[in-house]
Design an enzyme around this catalytic site. Structure first.
Site, PDB file in Angstrom:
ATOM      1  N   GLU A  46      40.048  45.123  48.118  1.00 20.05           N
ATOM      2  CA  GLU A  46      39.665  43.769  47.733  1.00 20.05           C
ATOM      3  C   GLU A  46      40.048  42.760  48.811  1.00 20.05           C
ATOM      4  O   GLU A  46      41.140  42.809  49.368  1.00 20.05           O
ATOM      5  CB  GLU A  46      40.370  43.412  46.414  1.00 20.05           C
ATOM      6  CG  GLU A  46      40.043  42.022  45.882  1.00 20.05           C
ATOM      7  CD  GLU A  46      40.851  41.663  44.643  1.00 20.05           C
ATOM      8  OE1 GLU A  46      40.417  40.767  43.907  1.00 20.05           O
ATOM      9  OE2 GLU A  46      41.920  42.273  44.419  1.00 20.05           O
ATOM     10  N   LYS A 119      33.475  38.497  40.265  1.00 24.65           N
ATOM     11  CA  LYS A 119      34.560  39.029  39.427  1.00 24.65           C
ATOM     12  C   LYS A 119      34.624  38.294  38.088  1.00 24.65           C
ATOM     13  O   LYS A 119      34.731  37.069  38.045  1.00 24.65           O
ATOM     14  CB  LYS A 119      35.876  38.909  40.192  1.00 24.65           C
ATOM     15  CG  LYS A 119      37.086  39.513  39.518  1.00 24.65           C
ATOM     16  CD  LYS A 119      38.263  39.438  40.485  1.00 24.65           C
ATOM     17  CE  LYS A 119      39.560  39.981  39.920  1.00 24.65           C
ATOM     18  NZ  LYS A 119      40.646  39.923  40.927  1.00 24.65           N
ATOM     19  N   CYS A 156      39.330  44.632  41.009  1.00 27.22           N
ATOM     20  CA  CYS A 156      40.756  44.556  40.674  1.00 27.22           C
ATOM     21  C   CYS A 156      41.008  44.331  39.177  1.00 27.22           C
ATOM     22  O   CYS A 156      40.906  45.274  38.414  1.00 27.22           O
ATOM     23  CB  CYS A 156      41.443  43.495  41.537  1.00 27.22           C
ATOM     24  SG  CYS A 156      43.246  43.721  41.643  1.00 27.22           S
TER      25      CYS A 156
END
Length: 280
Positions: A46, A119, A156
């Site tokens: 990431e 995200k 993540c």
């Protein structure tokens, strides 16, 4: 028995405390290593362009964000994907008008930009103050039919949410990929989340009958030490490759997507899942 349909996945684990130029050079070299080992899809960690800046709240870091097609990482690694004929999911800091996102650009083996995922789940806590920098994504979960298979990617904190994995598999994902930046907790130095972090993703593999790959950082940045342990697991949740806490390196593993599809159908998880829920 049906015909095989092999996909070869590469996972990169690196220390990324350097400059953008240094980090891009390191990841470029590792992509080349993975491609030389036959990897067709190559996953960096990431936000690999720089340090994990979300450790603190500083407005100067907003300057690191760029629109998707203008971001230096997207531009550089699109060219590399085309050169090597590999798929690269590129994690980057995106600016879209007055909004900022923790995003991923899916780049196909031709260098084509297939689309962007933003995200969905944004953490907020000591050392992981992402809500200062990022809005929750507005793209919904995404999957992409690439040259080598249909890929789903969570970023993540997304990896802790089973509905994210399930949604991507329902949308047709054949492999789940998770670029990550996770390590120690500055306020709780004795807390080590490595094992539950891996168990959460292994659970996605088992309950969705799908291979899973995770790419993490290593090294110390400020008060945080990223704990590595990037891994590949198969559709049973068996780890087929894993790096250690401090190893910099490349993992490569192969999966037969045709066999996995048959196993997924045979297990019946998607046949028997409840289609509606009621409360009394």
């Amino acid at each position: 028995m049906g015909a095989e349909r092999q996909i070869r996945i590469g996972v990169l684990q690196a220390a990324l405390a350097g400059s953008q130029a240094e980090n891009h050079a390191r990841i470029t070299d590792m992509v080349r290593q993975a491609a030389a080992q036959g990897a067709q899809v190559i996953l960096p960690p990431e936000l690999f362009s720089g340090t994990y800046f979300c450790r603190e709240e500083r407005d100067t870091f907003f300057d690191w964000a760029h629109p998707a097609t203008e971001h230096p990482a997207v531009q550089q690694f699109r060219a590399l994907a085309q050169e090597l004929g590999v798929v690269i999911p590129i994690s980057f800091y995106e600016r879209a008008g007055q909004s900022y996102y923790n995003s991923l650009a899916m780049v196909d083996a031709t260098g084509a930009l297939l689309g962007v995922y933003r995200k969905s789940h944004i953490p907020d806590g000591p050392g992981y103050e992402e809500k200062f920098y990022f809005r929750p994504g507005d793209t919904g979960f995404r999957v992409w039919p690439t040259a080598f298979g249909c890929l789903g990617v969570g970023i993540c904190w997304d990896q802790w949410f089973p509905e994210c994995a399930r949604a991507m598999v329902l949308m047709g994902a054949e492999v789940l990929l998770y670029p990550t930046a996770i390590g120690t907790e500055p306020e709780e130095p004795d807390l080590d989340t490595k094992d539950p972090w891996q168990r959460a993703m292994v659970g996605h593999a088992v309950s969705n009958v799908i291979p899973v790959a995770a790419a993490n950082r290593i090294g110390t940045e400020g008060q945080q030490t990223f704990y590595g342990h990037s891994f590949l697991c198969n559709h049973r949740g068996d780890k087929v490759a894993e790096l250690g806490r401090t190893d910099e390196g490349v993992l490569v593993g192969s999966f037969d997507l045709a066999m996995v599809r048959r196993h997924r159908a045979a297990f019946g998880f998607f046949r028997d899942r409840a289609q509606s829920f009621t409360t009394s």
